[in-house]
Design a protein around this motif. Structure first.
Motif, short mmCIF file in Angstrom:
data_model
loop_
_atom_site.label_atom_id
_atom_site.label_comp_id
_atom_site.label_asym_id
_atom_site.label_seq_id
_atom_site.Cartn_x
_atom_site.Cartn_y
_atom_site.Cartn_z
N GLU A 16 8.06 17.52 4.04
CA GLU A 16 8.96 16.65 3.29
C GLU A 16 8.13 15.85 2.28
N SER A 17 8.69 15.65 1.09
CA SER A 17 7.92 14.99 0.03
C SER A 17 7.53 13.56 0.40
N GLU A 18 8.41 12.81 1.07
CA GLU A 18 8.08 11.43 1.43
C GLU A 18 6.89 11.39 2.39
N LYS A 19 6.87 12.30 3.34
CA LYS A 19 5.77 12.37 4.30
C LYS A 19 4.47 12.72 3.58
N CYS A 20 4.55 13.68 2.65
CA CYS A 20 3.37 14.10 1.89
C CYS A 20 2.82 12.94 1.06
N ILE A 21 3.70 12.22 0.40
CA ILE A 21 3.27 11.07 -0.41
C ILE A 21 2.57 10.03 0.45
N ALA A 22 3.12 9.76 1.62
CA ALA A 22 2.51 8.77 2.52
C ALA A 22 1.12 9.21 2.97
N ILE A 23 0.95 10.48 3.27
CA ILE A 23 -0.36 11.00 3.69
C ILE A 23 -1.35 10.91 2.55
N VAL A 24 -0.93 11.31 1.35
CA VAL A 24 -1.82 11.26 0.19
C VAL A 24 -2.23 9.82 -0.10
N GLU A 25 -1.29 8.89 -0.06
CA GLU A 25 -1.63 7.48 -0.30
C GLU A 25 -2.68 7.00 0.70
N LYS A 26 -2.51 7.37 1.96
CA LYS A 26 -3.47 6.95 2.99
C LYS A 26 -4.85 7.57 2.75
N LEU A 27 -4.88 8.85 2.38
CA LEU A 27 -6.16 9.53 2.14
C LEU A 27 -6.88 9.00 0.90
N LEU A 28 -6.13 8.50 -0.06
CA LEU A 28 -6.73 8.01 -1.31
C LEU A 28 -7.16 6.55 -1.24
N GLN A 29 -6.71 5.85 -0.22
CA GLN A 29 -7.01 4.42 -0.10
C GLN A 29 -8.52 4.17 -0.10
N GLY A 30 -8.98 3.36 -1.07
CA GLY A 30 -10.39 3.00 -1.17
C GLY A 30 -11.28 4.13 -1.67
N ARG A 31 -10.69 5.19 -2.19
CA ARG A 31 -11.46 6.34 -2.66
C ARG A 31 -11.48 6.41 -4.17
N ILE A 32 -12.41 7.21 -4.69
CA ILE A 32 -12.48 7.51 -6.12
C ILE A 32 -11.85 8.88 -6.29
N LEU A 33 -10.82 8.94 -7.11
CA LEU A 33 -10.07 10.17 -7.32
C LEU A 33 -10.61 10.94 -8.51
#
Length: 120
Positions: free
Chosen positions: A95-112
């Motif tokens: 589900e897109s909402e679940k994917c967005i939440a996972i991506v946000e968590k993985l990107l937290q404090g990271r350099i993209l």
């Protein structure tokens, strides 16, 4: 006067970027993102997210998932995206909402890093 000895960090600042060595902590801060889109609407001209891939500095996969598309897909753009109809089935795609939440968590404090991040 004899010249001062340069620190390791000072030496690395003068090396080209591809030759600079990063510590494990520094490497851990970098994440690369790539997204694939399918076409929706008349002629498939509007884009809808269909796949998200995130890897770390060492190319370890952090996330690689297909994403459910809420509208009927009119162009899978398989020649570019690699996405096929079977990849977007409800039992396969996230589900897109679940994917967005996972991506946000993985990107937290990271350099993209990535290409076309404005689109992804």
């Amino acid at each position: 006067k004899s010249p001062k000895k340069k620190s390791k960090k000072q030496k690395q600042q003068h090396k080209p970027a591809e030759q600079q060595e990063l510590t494990l902590d520094e490497q851990g801060r970098y994440v690369a993102l790539d997204c694939e889109f399918v076409g929706v609407g008349p002629g498939g001209y509007e884009s809808a997210l269909a796949r998200v891939s995130l890897v770390d500095w060492n190319n370890a996969v952090l996330l690689d998932t297909h994403v459910r598309v809420s509208e009927p897909v009119t162009d899978y753009r398989t020649f570019v995206s690699g996405v096929r109809e079977e990849h977007l089935q409800p039992d396969v795609a996230m589900e897109s909402e679940k994917c967005i939440a996972i991506v946000e968590k993985l990107l937290q404090g990271r350099i993209l890093v990535g290409h076309g991040l404005k689109n992804d």
